[in-house]
Design a protein around this motif. Structure first.
Motif, mmCIF file in Angstrom:
data_model
loop_
_atom_site.group_PDB
_atom_site.id
_atom_site.type_symbol
_atom_site.label_atom_id
_atom_site.label_comp_id
_atom_site.label_asym_id
_atom_site.label_seq_id
_atom_site.Cartn_x
_atom_site.Cartn_y
_atom_site.Cartn_z
ATOM 1 N N LEU A 63 -40.829 -14.926 3.915
ATOM 2 C CA LEU A 63 -41.795 -15.317 2.884
ATOM 3 C C LEU A 63 -43.001 -14.409 3.094
ATOM 4 N N ASN A 64 -43.133 -13.400 2.240
ATOM 5 C CA ASN A 64 -44.175 -12.375 2.411
ATOM 6 C C ASN A 64 -45.267 -12.530 1.359
ATOM 7 N N PHE A 65 -46.503 -12.198 1.722
ATOM 8 C CA PHE A 65 -47.609 -12.477 0.792
ATOM 9 C C PHE A 65 -48.765 -11.491 0.919
ATOM 10 N N GLU A 66 -48.468 -10.206 1.128
ATOM 11 C CA GLU A 66 -49.545 -9.210 1.254
ATOM 12 C C GLU A 66 -50.543 -9.282 0.108
ATOM 13 N N ALA A 67 -50.077 -9.568 -1.101
ATOM 14 C CA ALA A 67 -50.952 -9.544 -2.272
ATOM 15 C C ALA A 67 -51.832 -10.786 -2.392
ATOM 16 N N ALA A 68 -51.605 -11.800 -1.547
ATOM 17 C CA ALA A 68 -52.330 -13.068 -1.723
ATOM 18 C C ALA A 68 -53.732 -13.044 -1.122
ATOM 19 N N ALA A 69 -54.024 -12.076 -0.284
ATOM 20 C CA ALA A 69 -55.366 -11.993 0.300
ATOM 21 C C ALA A 69 -55.873 -10.573 0.209
ATOM 22 N N ALA A 70 -57.013 -10.408 -0.462
ATOM 23 C CA ALA A 70 -57.669 -9.097 -0.555
ATOM 24 C C ALA A 70 -56.847 -8.066 -1.332
ATOM 25 N N GLY A 71 -56.041 -8.544 -2.283
ATOM 26 C CA GLY A 71 -55.384 -7.662 -3.256
ATOM 27 C C GLY A 71 -54.665 -6.472 -2.661
ATOM 28 N N GLY A 72 -55.108 -5.274 -2.984
ATOM 29 C CA GLY A 72 -54.416 -4.064 -2.558
ATOM 30 C C GLY A 72 -54.652 -3.675 -1.110
ATOM 31 N N ILE A 73 -55.573 -4.345 -0.424
ATOM 32 C CA ILE A 73 -55.889 -3.984 0.972
ATOM 33 C C ILE A 73 -54.769 -4.469 1.884
ATOM 34 N N PRO A 74 -54.222 -3.598 2.736
ATOM 35 C CA PRO A 74 -53.071 -4.002 3.563
ATOM 36 C C PRO A 74 -53.490 -4.820 4.792
ATOM 37 N N ILE A 75 -54.228 -5.891 4.561
ATOM 38 C CA ILE A 75 -54.772 -6.637 5.699
ATOM 39 C C ILE A 75 -53.719 -7.549 6.327
ATOM 40 N N ILE A 76 -52.755 -8.026 5.533
ATOM 41 C CA ILE A 76 -51.739 -8.915 6.102
ATOM 42 C C ILE A 76 -50.868 -8.140 7.093
ATOM 43 N N LYS A 77 -50.361 -6.996 6.674
ATOM 44 C CA LYS A 77 -49.544 -6.185 7.585
ATOM 45 C C LYS A 77 -50.352 -5.729 8.801
ATOM 46 N N THR A 78 -51.611 -5.408 8.573
ATOM 47 C CA THR A 78 -52.444 -4.946 9.686
ATOM 48 C C THR A 78 -52.581 -6.046 10.733
ATOM 49 N N LEU A 79 -52.921 -7.254 10.291
ATOM 50 C CA LEU A 79 -53.067 -8.361 11.247
ATOM 51 C C LEU A 79 -51.721 -8.739 11.857
ATOM 52 N N ARG A 80 -50.684 -8.763 11.018
ATOM 53 C CA ARG A 80 -49.392 -9.295 11.449
ATOM 54 C C ARG A 80 -48.644 -8.320 12.337
ATOM 55 N N GLU A 81 -48.740 -7.019 12.026
ATOM 56 C CA GLU A 81 -47.935 -6.013 12.721
ATOM 57 C C GLU A 81 -48.783 -5.031 13.533
ATOM 58 N N SER A 82 -49.750 -4.383 12.865
ATOM 59 C CA SER A 82 -50.492 -3.329 13.566
ATOM 60 C C SER A 82 -51.276 -3.870 14.752
ATOM 61 N N LEU A 83 -51.764 -5.109 14.646
ATOM 62 C CA LEU A 83 -52.580 -5.664 15.727
ATOM 63 C C LEU A 83 -51.799 -6.630 16.609
ATOM 64 N N ALA A 84 -50.472 -6.506 16.606
ATOM 65 C CA ALA A 84 -49.633 -7.423 17.384
ATOM 66 C C ALA A 84 -50.022 -7.439 18.860
ATOM 67 N N GLY A 85 -50.572 -6.346 19.370
ATOM 68 C CA GLY A 85 -50.922 -6.277 20.783
ATOM 69 C C GLY A 85 -52.350 -6.713 21.087
ATOM 70 N N ASN A 86 -53.039 -7.266 20.092
ATOM 71 C CA ASN A 86 -54.443 -7.612 20.272
ATOM 72 C C ASN A 86 -54.687 -9.122 20.270
ATOM 73 N N ARG A 87 -55.716 -9.518 20.981
ATOM 74 C CA ARG A 87 -56.262 -10.859 20.863
ATOM 75 C C ARG A 87 -57.475 -10.742 19.941
ATOM 76 N N VAL A 88 -57.377 -11.359 18.765
ATOM 77 C CA VAL A 88 -58.442 -11.231 17.779
ATOM 78 C C VAL A 88 -59.601 -12.158 18.148
ATOM 79 N N GLY A 89 -60.829 -11.638 18.046
ATOM 80 C CA GLY A 89 -62.013 -12.448 18.300
ATOM 81 C C GLY A 89 -62.636 -12.968 17.024
#
Lengths: 441, 441
Positions: free
Chosen positions: B128-154
Motif C-alpha cells: 500500500l504505497n502513498f508517495e503522493a499523499a504527503a507533499a505532492g511531488g516531493i519524494p519525502i515518503i521514499k526518503t523517510l522510508r528508504e533513504s533514511l533507513a539507517g537513521n534515527r530521526v529527531g
C-alpha cells in the motif's frame, strides 16, 4: 526473521568507521526496516590495528580487498577505499564477477569506469549502487532513478562541491580574496592540501556525470564535460553580482538541448531569489526540472563520515529488501554515448568584467564590438575606483577602471569573439572575466 | 521483455487524467526504467463521457470501483477518488483483500484508516504505497522510508499546505489582511470554497501523521495532533516577526522528546536564515533532522495534477520492479500507539502580541506577571500607533497600543498561565496573540 544480509566493508576511514557504528547502533531498527538483520561480517583496511572507535571483535579481517570481494561469507561488497583505479577498481570488478552486489561511495571510480561497471553488474545479475557518490547524504540518486521514473528531465543542476561553496560563501560574506579563503578552508579541513580536484571543478564534474547518466540515460563520459573552476573569481565579481541581483556559485549543470545533452561545470551567476542561491557553506543542493514534477530542490550535507554512511546504508537497505535496480536506472546497454557539448553554442546571458583604460573612446569602442556581435546589454556598471589616501589626487589617465556588463541572451561564440576583438583593440588591461548566467525560475 | 504491470485507475479527476497522459506519453521510457511495460488497463470514474483529454479507447471501463479493485485484469489498484470513507475506503479494502497492490494519493483515507490498511496490506502480502499523499511531488515518503533507513530521526517539520503558505506569503509581501488573501486564493483556485480543511490546519495534520508514522514508527492518529490554523495571524504579527528576524509559516512538526513523539500543527515563527523560511507561495518543503544524515531539506510542488501523478508513478514504478516495502517502512504490527502530546509542556520560545491600554502601570503589571511565571524576555517591541489624520491630536489615554514580546525558552503552561493572569488584570483590550518559535539551525 529472514537470513541476515552480510556486508564486507573495504576501507575503514571516516565513512567506513561511521558505517560500522551505524550498523551496530541501529541494528534492531535496521532489521525491522529491512525485514532482516544487516551485519558487517568482514572488513579490510590498510592498517589492522588503528583504533577507529568501533568494535571489530566479531568481524573477520581480510588483508586483501580482492579476497574480501570474493569471500563466500559476504552478500554485499561495500567499497569505501576510494581512487579511480587500483584496489578499488580491481576489487569491485572481482565482487561483481563473483556475483556480489556492490555498494560504493567512490565517484572517481564511477566517473572513470561507470559504464563498464554497470554492464558488468548487469551481466552478473547483481546491483551496483552509489547513492553516496554524489551529493553525500542527499538522496538524489534514488530520487532521479526511482522517484522521477515517470518524468522526462529537462535540467539537473546543483552545488556539488562543499569546498567551493564554502570558499565562495566566505568571499561573499567577508569580502576576502580566493587565496585567503582557500588557505582558511585548508586549515579547517574543508579543502585538501592539493585543492585542484575541488576548486578546479573536477570533483563537481565527476558527480555531474553520475547524475546525468541517470537523468538522461547517457553513458558516463566525465572527460567530455566542460569544466571551469573558481580560481578566477574575484571579490569584485562577487560584489558586482550582488549589486546586479545575483550570487556566484560553482554549478554543475546538465541540460537537454536541441542538439543533445549539454554538461558543464563553471562559476555561475544565479538570481538571488532562486533557492540554489541561498545554499551557503559546505552544504550541497541539487535541483531537478522535469515535465511532470516541475522543480524539486534537495539540500543537505554533501560530505562527512556520518552523512555519507547514511547514504551507503540507503543502498544497502534496498539490497536487503531485495530491490535490484539498474545502476543508472535502466539497462546498461541502453545508455546512449555522450558527446562533448560544444560550449561555443551555449546560449544564455553573460556577466563580463573588463579592466578598461580610462581614456577617451575606450568605452565607445567596447560598445561597438558588442554591437558588431549582436550582443545587447542589459546592465552596465562602471564605478570609478576611489582614489587611495596616499595616491595622487588625479589618477593617471591610463589607470584601468572596472566595467561590468550583463548581456541579454546570446551565444558563447558571439561573446568570445567580441572579447577577443576588445582585447585586440588594446583598451583593456587584463584578460576579460566572463561568467555565465543561469536562468532559474 | 517481462509481462506488463496492469493498472486499474479509480478516479479520473486532475490527477487521474495526468497519470493516464504520463503512462501514454512516456510508455517506452517507463518500460525501460521499470523493466516491463506499465499499462492502464481499466478505469472507473463518476462520468464516463466527460472529455479528459486522454484516449480511453484501449481501456476497460468499470462502473463500480469495487469491481475494478477485484478485477482479474489488474495488478495494481490506483485510488485517486479521495475521501476518508465511502467508495475510496471500500475499494481499497477490496483491492487489498483481492491480493492487489494499492497506490493512493488519498491523505484523508490514510490519516483515518492508515494503521488498519497497512495491516490489511501486510496480511495479504501486498503493498500500500502513498508517495503522493504527503507533499505532492516531493519524494519525502521514499526518503523517510528508504533513504533514511539507517537513521534515527529527531525531528521532521515542513510546510505541507500550499494554500496556507500562499496566503501567508501574500500577507507578508503586500501587507494585506488574511480575509482578503483568502478570497484572492479562492478566486485563483488555490483555496476551496470551504477553506476550513486547509486554513485551520487539518490538511497539514493529516500529512504530518503520515510522515510521523514512517519517521518514528508510530501508528496513525491524526486526531491526537495538536492543531491550530492561520486565521488569527494579523499583518501586525507578520510585521513584528519581520522586525524581530523571523517569518511566520504554518508548520507541521513532529519531534522526538523525552516523553515521546510530539506532533503539532500551528503558525510558527522561524528564523529568516532557515531554509524553510524562504519557501514561498504554494511550494511545499519538508526538513528532516536525523542522527547520521544531519539535516535534509526537500522542496517542490505540493499539489497539482502533474506533480501528483509523478509521485503516483514513483509508487507504481517501485511495484513494477518488484520492490515491496511495508506501508510505513516496517511491519505494520510493530507500529507503536501514539498518544496525544501534552502541548502545555512544549518548551521553546514564544512571540506574544498584546493590545495594552495606554495607562500608567499597565506594562509594569504585565512584566510582573511574566516574572512570576519565570518567563524571561528576549525582545520587547512597543510602537505607539501613529495618530490618524482625522484623529484628535492627543489619543484617548485608554486607546490600546500593540506590545510584542519574544520570550526565551519556557514552557507552554507558564506562558498560558501568565497570559491568563494578564488578561484578568484588565490591562489588555483583546485576547493575547501567542505564536510558537521553532529553533532551527
Amino acid at each position: 526473521m529472514n537470513q541476515a544480509l552480510r556486508l564486507g566493508v573495504a576501507g575503514l576511514g571516516t565513512v567506513g568507521a561511521s558505517l560500522l557504528q551505524l550498523t551496530q547502533r541501529h541494528a534492531d531498527e535496521l532489521a525491522l526496516r529491512c525485514g532482516r538483520p544487516v551485519v558487517v561480517t568482514a572488513v579490510t583496511a590498510r592498517d589492522r590495528f588503528r583504533d577507529r572507535g568501533v568494535d571489530l571483535s566479531a568481524v573477520a579481517w581480510y588483508d586483501d580487498p580482492i579476497s574480501l570481494a570474493q569471500s563466500p561469507d559476504i552478500d554485499v561488497f561495500v567499497e569505501l577505499m576510494g581512487g579511480a583505479d587500483g584496489s578499488a577498481a580491481d576489487s569491485v570488478r572481482a565482487a561483481l564477477d563473483a556475483g556480489k552486489h556492490v555498494v560504493t561511495a567512490n565517484k572517481a571510480l564511477l566517473a572513470k569506469h561507470g559504464t563498464e561497471l554497470a554492464r558488468r553488474a548487469e551481466q552478473n545479475s547483481v546491483s551496483l549502487n552509489f547513492e553516496a557518490a554524489a551529493a553525500g547524504g542527499i538522496p538524489i540518486i534514488k530520487t532521479l532513478r526511482e522517484s522521477l521514473a515517470g518524468n522526462r528531465v529537462g535540467r539537473v543542476y546543483g552545488i556539488l562541491n562543499g569546498t567551493c561553496n564554502y570558499i565562495l560563501t566566505r568571499m561573499e560574506r567577508e569580502g576576502i580574496a580566493f587565496d585567503v579563503c582557500l588557505a582558511e578552508a585548508q586549515r579547517l579541513g574543508y579543502a585538501e592540501a592539493d585543492p585542484t580536484f575541488d576548486v578546479d571543478g573536477f570533483d563537481t564534474a565527476h558527480k555531474l556525470a553520475l547524475l546525468t547518466a541517470i537523468a538522461f540515460g547517457t553513458e558516463i563520459n566525465a572527460d567530455a564535460i566542460y569544466v571551469e573552476g573558481i580560481r578566477s573569481i574575484s571579490t569584485a565579481d562577487i560584489e558586482a553580482a550582488d549589486e546586479l541581483g545575483y550570487r556566484i556559485k560553482l554549478l554543475g549543470v546538465a541540460t537537454r538541448t536541441e542538439s543533445g545533452i549539454e554538461q558543464r561545470v563553471h562559476p555561475t551567476m544565479v538570481p538571488k531569489s532562486s533557492p540554489i542561491a541561498r545554499v551557503d557553506g559546505v552544504t550541497n543542493a541539487v535541483a531537478v526540472e522535469a515535465d511532470f514534477v516541475g522543480r524539486l530542490v534537495l539540500s543537505g550535507p554533501g560530505a562527512g563520515g556520518d552523512a555519507t554512511a547514511s547514504a551507503v546504508m540507503s543502498d544497502i537497505a534496498d539490497l536487503a529488501r531485495g530491490d535490484v535496480v539498474g545502476t543508472f536506472g535502466r539497462p546498461a546497454h541502453t545508455l546512449k554515448p555522450y558527446q562533448q557539448a560544444v560550449m561555443r553554442s551555449h546560449a544564455g546571458g553573460y556577466y563580463i568584467r573588463l579592466a578598461v583604460y580610462d581614456r577617451p573612446g575606450a568605452f565607445a569602442s567596447i560598445a561597438k564590438r558588442m554591437a558588431e556581435n549582436n550582443i545587447s546589454l542589459e546592465s552596465i556598471v562602471q564605478r570609478r575606483r576611489a582614489p587611495k589616501a596616499d595616491a595622487p589626487e588625479h589618477p593617471q589617465p591610463q589607470a584601468p577602471q572596472p566595467v561590468m556588463l550583463i548581456t541579454y541572451e546570446t551565444t558563447e561564440s558571439q561573446v568570445k569573439e567580441a572579447l577577443d576583438r576588445i582585447t585586440a583593440d588594446g583598451h583593456i588591461a587584463e584578460k576579460p572575466q566572463m561568467i555565465r548566467i543561469e536562468q532559474l525560475a
